[in-house]
Scaffold this motif. Structure first.
Motif, PDB file in Angstrom:
ATOM      1  N   GLY A 132      16.996   4.574   6.847  1.00  0.00           N
ATOM      2  CA  GLY A 132      17.260   3.472   5.925  1.00  0.00           C
ATOM      3  C   GLY A 132      16.609   3.601   4.561  1.00  0.00           C
ATOM      4  N   LEU A 133      16.254   4.812   4.155  1.00  0.00           N
ATOM      5  CA  LEU A 133      15.563   5.019   2.889  1.00  0.00           C
ATOM      6  C   LEU A 133      16.292   6.080   2.059  1.00  0.00           C
ATOM      7  CD1 LEU A 133      11.952   5.097   4.380  1.00  0.00           C
ATOM      8  CD2 LEU A 133      12.945   3.226   3.032  1.00  0.00           C
ATOM      9  N   ILE A 134      15.752   6.370   0.888  1.00  0.00           N
ATOM     10  CA  ILE A 134      16.260   7.478   0.080  1.00  0.00           C
ATOM     11  C   ILE A 134      15.067   8.388  -0.235  1.00  0.00           C
ATOM     12  CG2 ILE A 134      18.205   6.216  -0.906  1.00  0.00           C
ATOM     13  CD1 ILE A 134      15.308   6.917  -3.186  1.00  0.00           C
ATOM     14  N   VAL A 153      13.721   2.065  -5.732  1.00  0.00           N
ATOM     15  CA  VAL A 153      14.739   1.906  -4.697  1.00  0.00           C
ATOM     16  C   VAL A 153      14.114   2.054  -3.312  1.00  0.00           C
ATOM     17  CG1 VAL A 153      16.792   2.963  -3.685  1.00  0.00           C
ATOM     18  CG2 VAL A 153      16.666   2.592  -6.158  1.00  0.00           C
ATOM     19  N   PHE A 154      13.230   3.006  -3.154  1.00  0.00           N
ATOM     20  CA  PHE A 154      12.556   3.231  -1.871  1.00  0.00           C
ATOM     21  C   PHE A 154      11.844   1.956  -1.424  1.00  0.00           C
ATOM     22  CE2 PHE A 154       8.995   4.455   0.791  1.00  0.00           C
ATOM     23  CZ  PHE A 154       9.499   5.461   1.600  1.00  0.00           C
ATOM     24  N   MET A 155      11.100   1.361  -2.305  1.00  0.00           N
ATOM     25  CA  MET A 155      10.332   0.166  -1.934  1.00  0.00           C
ATOM     26  C   MET A 155      11.247  -1.018  -1.646  1.00  0.00           C
ATOM     27  SD  MET A 155       7.290   1.143  -1.656  1.00  0.00           S
ATOM     28  CE  MET A 155       6.690  -0.492  -1.245  1.00  0.00           C
ATOM     29  N   SER A 156      12.359  -1.133  -2.395  1.00  0.00           N
ATOM     30  CA  SER A 156      13.278  -2.243  -2.135  1.00  0.00           C
ATOM     31  C   SER A 156      13.907  -2.105  -0.750  1.00  0.00           C
ATOM     32  CB  SER A 156      14.365  -2.296  -3.208  1.00  0.00           C
ATOM     33  OG  SER A 156      15.267  -1.208  -3.095  1.00  0.00           O
ATOM     34  N   GLN A 192       0.811  -1.215   0.000  1.00  0.00           N
ATOM     35  CA  GLN A 192       0.000   0.000   0.000  1.00  0.00           C
ATOM     36  C   GLN A 192       0.853   1.279   0.000  1.00  0.00           C
ATOM     37  OE1 GLN A 192      -2.763  -0.054   3.260  1.00  0.00           O
ATOM     38  NE2 GLN A 192      -3.847  -1.886   2.555  1.00  0.00           N
ATOM     39  N   ILE A 193       2.124   1.124   0.322  1.00  0.00           N
ATOM     40  CA  ILE A 193       2.996   2.285   0.397  1.00  0.00           C
ATOM     41  C   ILE A 193       3.345   2.819  -0.986  1.00  0.00           C
ATOM     42  CG2 ILE A 193       5.220   3.168   1.220  1.00  0.00           C
ATOM     43  CD1 ILE A 193       3.257   2.520   3.441  1.00  0.00           C
ATOM     44  N   GLU A 194       3.602   1.922  -1.929  1.00  0.00           N
ATOM     45  CA  GLU A 194       4.049   2.384  -3.257  1.00  0.00           C
ATOM     46  C   GLU A 194       3.020   3.283  -3.948  1.00  0.00           C
ATOM     47  OE1 GLU A 194       6.125   0.898  -7.388  1.00  0.00           O
ATOM     48  OE2 GLU A 194       5.398  -0.598  -5.968  1.00  0.00           O
ATOM     49  N   PRO A 195       1.729   2.956  -3.950  1.00  0.00           N
ATOM     50  CA  PRO A 195       0.764   3.875  -4.569  1.00  0.00           C
ATOM     51  C   PRO A 195       0.765   5.260  -3.912  1.00  0.00           C
ATOM     52  CG  PRO A 195      -0.232   1.731  -4.222  1.00  0.00           C
ATOM     53  CD  PRO A 195       1.081   1.705  -3.521  1.00  0.00           C
ATOM     54  N   PHE A 196       0.950   5.288  -2.585  1.00  0.00           N
ATOM     55  CA  PHE A 196       1.002   6.580  -1.899  1.00  0.00           C
ATOM     56  C   PHE A 196       2.219   7.380  -2.361  1.00  0.00           C
ATOM     57  CE2 PHE A 196       3.069   8.931   1.578  1.00  0.00           C
ATOM     58  CZ  PHE A 196       2.171   9.985   1.678  1.00  0.00           C
ATOM     59  N   ILE A 197       3.388   6.723  -2.421  1.00  0.00           N
ATOM     60  CA  ILE A 197       4.604   7.411  -2.878  1.00  0.00           C
ATOM     61  C   ILE A 197       4.407   7.937  -4.296  1.00  0.00           C
ATOM     62  CG2 ILE A 197       7.057   7.139  -3.431  1.00  0.00           C
ATOM     63  CD1 ILE A 197       6.446   7.180  -0.459  1.00  0.00           C
ATOM     64  N   HIS A 198       3.766   7.143  -5.138  1.00  0.00           N
ATOM     65  CA  HIS A 198       3.524   7.572  -6.522  1.00  0.00           C
ATOM     66  C   HIS A 198       2.602   8.795  -6.549  1.00  0.00           C
ATOM     67  CE1 HIS A 198       2.598   6.264 -10.933  1.00  0.00           C
ATOM     68  NE2 HIS A 198       3.456   7.266 -10.858  1.00  0.00           N
TER      69      HIS A 198
END
Length: 806
Positions: free
Chosen positions: A624-626, A780-783, A564-570
């Protein structure tokens, strides 16, 4: 000369000690050229060889004191650097009183900051009178000596252009400036200096009487001395007192004794002695005589932080020690606990905390009540002796001592009539002005009616309207009909003249979440539909935005809903891009922390008006993210956008800075340093007065809207450093790992960041589009989000508010 025709472009600072250098640094940072002068060194300050050079006219030796002060100021490091930018030091030229004092004739403002001795000040002002320009403004930064006396032998013309301007240290960070008029000061000059110091220097100005220690130090030193007396009466430890007298009583976190260590015990004792020696009619004169243990500390050289020993010190292995004032020995600090303090912390706002504490029934509450009662009565007795208004007293204590509310506002909070009755029952003498106020049926020092704020005039015995500063826009005071739209995280306001304002107010310091992104889109819809001509993104809070809501991220991880995080980031990326390429100008108004997603929102605005103390950075590596809301893209794009020929010889040095800043979670310590780090552009605007940032941003937005405005279209031709650049960045990260500056996991993150900044699998000379970089950011964020060590960092940050280096 009228206030409208005066201007200050160049100033002379006479004295290069701690305060003189601090004032010079601040003026330079605010765009004013500075001539910094001090004495020619005495023999005792020089070697025999230097003495000969001095006598032969060697300028380097003769200017030794001012040169040394400037050199030392450049060494000050965060968290309290003297300069907004080291480049500001280029505005300062040095000299000495013997050779260069005549140069003050070319200065618009001369401020004296020499030792606090009346005889020395009078001698210097006699020379200033000889060399000053006809309209030169002359001021003294004395902390408490008589303004009238120090120029009593000077010309009438100097007296008309003379006043006191008392800054508080550290000058860059302390808001307070006390203005003290001479009886003959030109009223238009007072008006000009008050406005200039607010708008150009970012200060909070209060008007003080020419009495010893003026307003803030007079009230402040009484409070410190009263606290010491009551501490001894109640047999409390120093660290116990600071637990009671910090946030629970509405004071700074440093409370009483840690504040004294910051100020310096020698300075504190000097201020107290000034009151004792000069205020012979003060009803609490004997109170301000320092206790014997303070005199003994000064004799021992235990002067506070500057001496590494004061009321507190670090012992072996950095053990935290506190002075036992009865034995004069340092003992381990203890975590004091009182029921009344715990209850106060749960009470809510500042006023509620204070009321809960002083009405408690344990030892701490009794102590708090006695210092509160004594302090309130003392403040009331000083009006109109030291100030004409209760507001000036309150602002002085808030801006000069970092109190959350001043004494009269605190009195309102605990109930004036109720507390006065308690004071009477305990034998306190109530000031006649307060008794008269209550007898007239007036229950508070402040009130608000029909949108107008009033303060009680203790001299006239009536309420008078508080003149509001037109440069300060307070959103919570806007009428409800000015609200355009909103949700739990954001309110959209109509702030007039066709300008929309986007106010974030999510929990956890305005964190980015689904609500904020939804309102980004709603705001752009309104702009594109022609409902508004421009927009400001900002708020009145201490911090602009601290980044994404990590709690939501952690809950998604633990709930097995990472997808659910990736759609929000997009959606966040798309919302930022909509702002960047909106056909109407959008201006960010920043202050305080501007981290992570907050920085990314700012970077997608067309212009930034930042409070001087805006601390901006992409800090995602700490968890731990970018940066994945477009921050990595913007740093990459901004690195190369002003390079004339990007491939001759190479882009690598330009992009390397972006890599270093993101990989190390570098934060710009102030707006100018954030410019230098590339987080905002050099064409963006620093606003010295944080309270003016929204109004200034509105003005900038309207000026952009008035002219031809073209946001352009998304870039598809961004040149990249390619795989060779990626390799260079990786080698730099390996070097940091090998030298102990980075962990193995930091290196892992850095490699992924290097891949994005290199342009993926491209070679130097190829190009990439903004949208392609955003896709890489998200990937990269999601990985990283799926990795255990990143999840550990997120959880640690939420639990401790500190980064984990795993």
């Amino acid at each position: 000369m009228s206030a409208k025709t005066r201007e200050i472009k160049k100033a002379a600072v006479l004295g290069s000690g701690v305060m003189g250098m601090a004032i010079a640094s601040h003026l330079a940072g605010c765009g004013i050229d500075v001539l910094l002068l001090d004495i020619v060194p005495f023999d005792s300050m020089l070697s025999e060889k230097e003495q000969a050079k001095r006598d032969a006219g060697d300028a380097k030796v003769r200017n030794k004191l001012s040169n040394a002060a400037l050199k030392m100021a450049l060494k000050y490091k965060p968290p309290q650097p003297a300069f907004y930018s080291v480049k500001d030091a280029e505005r300062i030229s040095t000299g000495n009183f013997d050779d260069d004092l005549e140069k003050i004739g070319d200065c618009d403002w001369v401020v004296e900051v020499v030792v606090e001795r009346m005889d020395i000040k009078k001698q210097l002002f006699a020379k200033v009178d000889k060399y000053r320009g006809a309209n030169t403004i002359v001021t003294s930064n004395t902390s408490g000596l008589s303004i009238e006396t120090m120029v009593e032998d000077c010309s009438t013309e100097l007296k008309r252009n003379f006043l006191g301007t008392h800054f508080f240290n550290p000058v860059r960070f302390m808001k307070l400036l006390e203005i003290i008029p001479h009886p003959q000061t030109d009223p238009e000059l007072l008006e000009f200096m008050a406005e200039f110091c607010k708008t150009r220097l970012g200060k909070g100005v209060i008007h003080a009487k020419d009495t010893p220690n003026f307003i803030a130090n007079r009230i402040g030193i009484h409070s410190i001395c009263l606290t010491m007396q009551k501490m001894m009466e109640h047999d409390l430890r120093i660290d116990e007192v600071d637990v009671i007298c910090g946030k629970p009583l509405g004071n700074a976190r440093s409370a009483v004794f840690k504040t004294a260590d910051l100020v310096g015990l020698d300075t504190m004792r000097h201020v107290a002695n000034t009151v004792y020696d000069l205020c012979t009619d003060d009803e609490d004169r004997e109170l301000v005589k320092m206790p014997e243990f303070v005199d003994k500390m000064v004799e021992n050289g235990w002067l506070g932080r500057k001496a590494k020993s004061g009321f507190y010190k670090l012992g072996p292995k950095r053990a935290k020690l506190v002075l036992d004032w009865k034995t004069m020995e340092y003992i381990p600090q203890e975590k004091a606990s009182f029921d009344s303090v715990s209850n106060a912390k749960e009470a809510g706002g500042t006023g509620a905390r204070i009321k809960a504490l002083v009405n408690g029934d344990d030892k701490a509450a009794k102590f708090a009540w006695e210092i509160m009662a004594g302090g309130l009565l003392y403040a009331a007795n000083r009006v109109p002796e030291i100030a004409d208004t209760v507001l000036d007293v309150d602002n002085g204590m808030c801006w000069g001592f970092n109190r959350e509310i001043g004494p009269f506002a605190a009195w309102d909070a605990i109930g004036v009539r109720e507390s006065v009755e308690r004071m009477k029952s305990e034998g306190y003498n109530i000031p006649a002005n307060v008794s008269q106020m209550l007898e007239g049926g007036n229950e508070t020092f402040y009130k608000e009616e029909n949108g107008t704020r009033y303060q009680y005039d203790l001299v006239k015995q009536e309420y008078v309207a508080i003149e509001e500063d037109p440069n300060i826009l307070i959103l919570k005071k806007l009428p409800a009909q000015r609200k355009v739209d909103g949700n739990d995280g954001v309110t959209l306001w109509d702030i007039g003249d066709g300008v929309l304002l986007y106010e974030m107010h999510t929990p956890k310091a305005n964190a980015v979440d689904a609500d904020t992104v939804a309102m980004q889109n709603r705001a752009v819809d309104l702009l594109e539909a022609g409902k508004f001509e421009a927009m400001v993104v900002g708020n009145n809070h201490e911090n602009f935005c601290v980044g994404a809501n990590l709690m939501v991220v952690l809950m998604a991880i633990h709930g097995g809903q990472l997808e659910q995080i990736e759609p929000f980031i997009h959606e966040f990326q798309k919302a930022n891009m909509r702002m960047k390429y909106c056909s109407k100008p959008i201006v960010a108004a920043t202050s305080g922390y501007v981290f992570g997603g907050g920085c990314e929102i700012v970077q997608h605005c067309h212009k930034v008006v930042g409070a001087a103390e805006s601390y901006i950075g992409l800090v995602e590596v700490g968890v731990g993210l970018i940066p994945a809301g477009g921050g990595t893209k913007e740093m990459m794009l901004r690195s190369v956008e002003n390079v004339d020929n990007p491939f001759n010889p190479t882009l690598l040095p330009y992009v390397r800075t972006a890599f270093q800043n993101i990989a190390t979670a570098e934060v710009g310590t102030g707006f100018k340093r954030s410019m230098e780090a590339g987080y905002v552009r050099t064409t963006d605007i620093m606003e010295p007065n944080a309270e003016y940032r929204l109004t200034r941003a509105k003005q900038v937005a309207l000026s952009l809207a008035a002219g031809p405005f073209d946001p352009g279209t998304p870039r598809e031709d961004i040149p990249v450093v390619g795989e060779s650049g990626t390799a260079a960045f990786t080698l730099a990260a390996i070097s940091m790992r090998d030298s102990g500056w980075a962990t193995e996991y930091d290196l892992h993150i850095a490699k992924k960041l290097a891949y994005i900044l290199g342009g993926g699998s491209r070679f130097e000379g190829q190009t990439i589009s903004e949208w392609e970089i955003l896709d890489m950011e998200r990937e990269v964020f999601m990985s990283l989000l799926g990795e255990e060590k990143t999840q550990e960092r997120i959880q640690h940050m939420l639990m401790t508010r500190k980064p984990l280096r795993n």
